[in-house]
Scaffold this motif. Structure first.
Motif, short mmCIF file in Angstrom:
data_model
loop_
_atom_site.label_atom_id
_atom_site.label_comp_id
_atom_site.label_asym_id
_atom_site.label_seq_id
_atom_site.Cartn_x
_atom_site.Cartn_y
_atom_site.Cartn_z
N ILE A 85 0.83 -1.20 0.00
CA ILE A 85 0.00 0.00 0.00
C ILE A 85 0.87 1.25 0.00
CG2 ILE A 85 -0.26 0.02 2.52
CD1 ILE A 85 -2.80 1.19 -0.18
N SER A 86 2.01 1.21 0.70
CA SER A 86 2.89 2.38 0.70
C SER A 86 3.47 2.62 -0.69
CB SER A 86 4.02 2.19 1.72
OG SER A 86 3.53 2.27 3.04
N THR A 87 3.88 1.54 -1.35
CA THR A 87 4.44 1.66 -2.70
C THR A 87 3.40 2.21 -3.67
OG1 THR A 87 5.93 -0.20 -2.28
CG2 THR A 87 5.56 0.40 -4.57
N LEU A 88 2.16 1.74 -3.54
CA LEU A 88 1.07 2.22 -4.39
C LEU A 88 0.79 3.69 -4.13
CD1 LEU A 88 -1.25 1.86 -6.38
CD2 LEU A 88 -2.64 0.95 -4.49
N ALA A 89 0.74 4.07 -2.86
CA ALA A 89 0.42 5.45 -2.51
C ALA A 89 1.50 6.41 -3.03
CB ALA A 89 0.28 5.59 -1.00
N ILE A 90 2.74 6.01 -2.94
CA ILE A 90 3.84 6.85 -3.44
C ILE A 90 3.71 7.04 -4.95
CG2 ILE A 90 6.34 6.95 -3.81
CD1 ILE A 90 6.59 5.46 -1.09
N ALA A 91 3.42 5.95 -5.64
CA ALA A 91 3.27 6.01 -7.10
C ALA A 91 2.12 6.93 -7.50
CB ALA A 91 3.07 4.61 -7.67
N VAL A 232 16.55 -16.07 25.97
CA VAL A 232 15.99 -16.55 24.70
C VAL A 232 16.57 -15.73 23.56
CG1 VAL A 232 13.85 -16.67 23.34
CG2 VAL A 232 13.85 -17.37 25.75
N GLN A 233 16.94 -16.37 22.48
CA GLN A 233 17.45 -15.67 21.30
C GLN A 233 16.30 -14.97 20.58
OE1 GLN A 233 20.74 -16.11 18.74
NE2 GLN A 233 19.84 -14.10 18.91
N LEU A 234 16.41 -13.66 20.39
CA LEU A 234 15.41 -12.88 19.67
C LEU A 234 15.94 -12.60 18.27
CD1 LEU A 234 12.68 -11.36 19.86
CD2 LEU A 234 13.99 -9.33 20.54
N ILE A 235 15.16 -12.99 17.26
CA ILE A 235 15.52 -12.73 15.87
C ILE A 235 14.56 -11.68 15.34
CG2 ILE A 235 15.76 -13.70 13.56
CD1 ILE A 235 16.32 -16.41 14.85
N VAL A 236 15.11 -10.55 14.87
CA VAL A 236 14.30 -9.42 14.42
C VAL A 236 14.47 -9.25 12.91
CG1 VAL A 236 13.82 -6.96 14.69
CG2 VAL A 236 14.64 -8.30 16.66
N ILE A 237 13.35 -9.30 12.20
CA ILE A 237 13.38 -9.02 10.76
C ILE A 237 13.25 -7.51 10.58
CG2 ILE A 237 12.32 -9.47 8.52
CD1 ILE A 237 13.54 -11.95 9.88
N ASP A 238 14.27 -6.91 9.99
CA ASP A 238 14.28 -5.45 9.84
C ASP A 238 13.21 -4.98 8.86
OD1 ASP A 238 16.34 -5.04 11.65
OD2 ASP A 238 17.91 -5.27 10.12
N ARG A 239 12.87 -3.72 8.98
CA ARG A 239 11.83 -3.14 8.13
C ARG A 239 12.27 -3.12 6.67
NH1 ARG A 239 9.83 2.07 11.82
NH2 ARG A 239 9.40 0.83 13.71
N PRO A 240 11.32 -3.31 5.77
CA PRO A 240 11.66 -3.25 4.34
C PRO A 240 12.20 -1.86 3.97
CG PRO A 240 9.44 -4.12 4.69
CD PRO A 240 9.89 -3.58 6.00
N ALA A 241 13.12 -1.85 3.04
CA ALA A 241 13.69 -0.59 2.59
C ALA A 241 12.79 0.02 1.52
CB ALA A 241 15.09 -0.82 2.03
N ILE A 242 12.08 1.08 1.88
CA ILE A 242 11.19 1.78 0.95
C ILE A 242 11.68 3.21 0.81
CG2 ILE A 242 8.82 2.52 0.49
CD1 ILE A 242 7.83 0.23 2.21
N ALA A 243 11.77 3.69 -0.41
CA ALA A 243 12.25 5.06 -0.66
C ALA A 243 11.09 6.04 -0.50
CB ALA A 243 12.87 5.16 -2.04
N TYR A 244 10.76 6.38 0.74
CA TYR A 244 9.69 7.34 0.98
C TYR A 244 10.16 8.73 0.52
CZ TYR A 244 7.84 3.71 4.08
OH TYR A 244 7.36 2.53 4.60
N PRO A 245 9.36 9.44 -0.27
CA PRO A 245 9.78 10.77 -0.73
C PRO A 245 9.81 11.79 0.39
CG PRO A 245 7.55 10.27 -1.46
CD PRO A 245 8.09 9.00 -0.88
N CYS A 246 9.02 11.56 1.42
CA CYS A 246 8.97 12.48 2.57
C CYS A 246 8.50 11.68 3.77
CB CYS A 246 8.02 13.64 2.28
SG CYS A 246 8.10 14.97 3.49
N GLN A 247 9.22 11.79 4.90
CA GLN A 247 8.94 10.90 6.03
C GLN A 247 9.18 11.63 7.34
OE1 GLN A 247 11.32 7.36 5.94
NE2 GLN A 247 10.39 6.45 7.75
#
Length: 270
Positions: A85-91, A232-247
């Motif tokens: 949805i973010s990619t669509l909104a940017i487009a 306990v070992q915590l495994i964190v999946i990092d946020r996707p890299a999205i080129a937001y034009p303004c954030q």
């Protein structure tokens, strides 16, 4: 909401978006909130100037939405992992010359006490996790949302997998189709207290937890705490890299952005 005035499109589904919606409603500015589930609808106020639309959006539907609701700007407060949805909104913002702002909860840094104990493992993608042996032979709790559970289907014979999901029919069906049995599932709606998190991990004798970098609003900070306490070992999946034009991660900046409403209205395609 029947006004033909320019309207804010607030992409919601998060607690932050609900806070923004309340502030926008208080200003009595026309606003359309889009969410993907009926459960999310209850987060938002009921006012004459605010309307909530439920359901996924594809390009044609979104373009119809721009015209139907006279969208004058886009405030994207969707989940950090809501890539589509973010990619669509940017487009769309670029194509129709609409002001766009990404409002996102801050990335949570590992607390200092964690660095001296068992530091979390950060990975850039699901593929990075599943093409290695991080989970092999472990008792793993997945707190990743139901949409990604299917990725782990082939791992049921290599690890003892458990999942926490939202209490919805869609989530339960997805988990069962992904190979999870009823004794390996718990359906709860956040927020989760530290006491509840700790009890669940201990009950299932969890040795590894997989989560997403969703920030404090997603309970990431509590997981750091309990992982350190229990070893306990915590495994964190990092946020996707999205080129937001303004954030921004500043609430007042996001509200000030709403003052741009109508500066590019009506939208005209490139």
């Amino acid at each position: 909401m029947t006004s033909t005035s320019p309207t804010i499109w607030l992409i919601g589904g998060t607690q932050e978006s609900a806070e923004l919606a309340n502030a926008i409603a208080h200003r009595q500015v026309p606003c359309l909130v889009t969410v993907t589930t009926d459960a999310a609808r209850s987060l938002y106020p009921t006012t004459p100037t605010l309307q909530v639309r439920v359901g996924a959006l594809h390009r044609e539907q979104a373009e119809t939405l721009l015209r139907t609701y006279h969208i004058g700007c886009i405030l994207d407060a969707s989940h950090p992992f809501a890539v589509e949805i973010s990619t669509l909104a940017i487009a769309l913002a670029q194509h129709y010359h609409l002001p766009y702002l990404r409002y996102e909860r801050p990335v949570l840094a590992s607390p200092s006490f964690v660095q001296t104990l068992n530091s979390p493992l950060h990975l850039i993608s699901w593929q990075a996790l599943l093409t290695d042996n991080y989970l092999a032979g472990q008792r793993v709790l997945l707190t990743i949302g139901y949409k990604n559970l299917a990725l782990f289907h082939a791992w049921h014979d290599r690890a003892c997998l458990f999942a926490r999901i939202l209490p919805s029919t869609v989530a339960l069906e997805a988990a069962l189709q992904a190979g999870f049995t009823s004794d390996r599932l718990i359906a709860l709606r956040p927020p989760y207290t530290a006491a509840l998190e700790r009890a669940l991990w201990q009950q299932w004798q969890i040795t590894k937890v997989v989560t997403k970098a969703s920030g404090s609003a997603g309970g990431e900070d509590i997981k750091y705490q309990i992982a350190a306490e229990l070893g306990v070992q915590l495994i964190v999946i990092d946020r996707p890299a999205i080129a937001y034009p303004c954030q921004t991660s500043d609430f007042q900046t996001a509200l000030s952005f709403c003052d741009t409403l109508g500066t590019a209205y009506p939208p005209t395609p490139s």
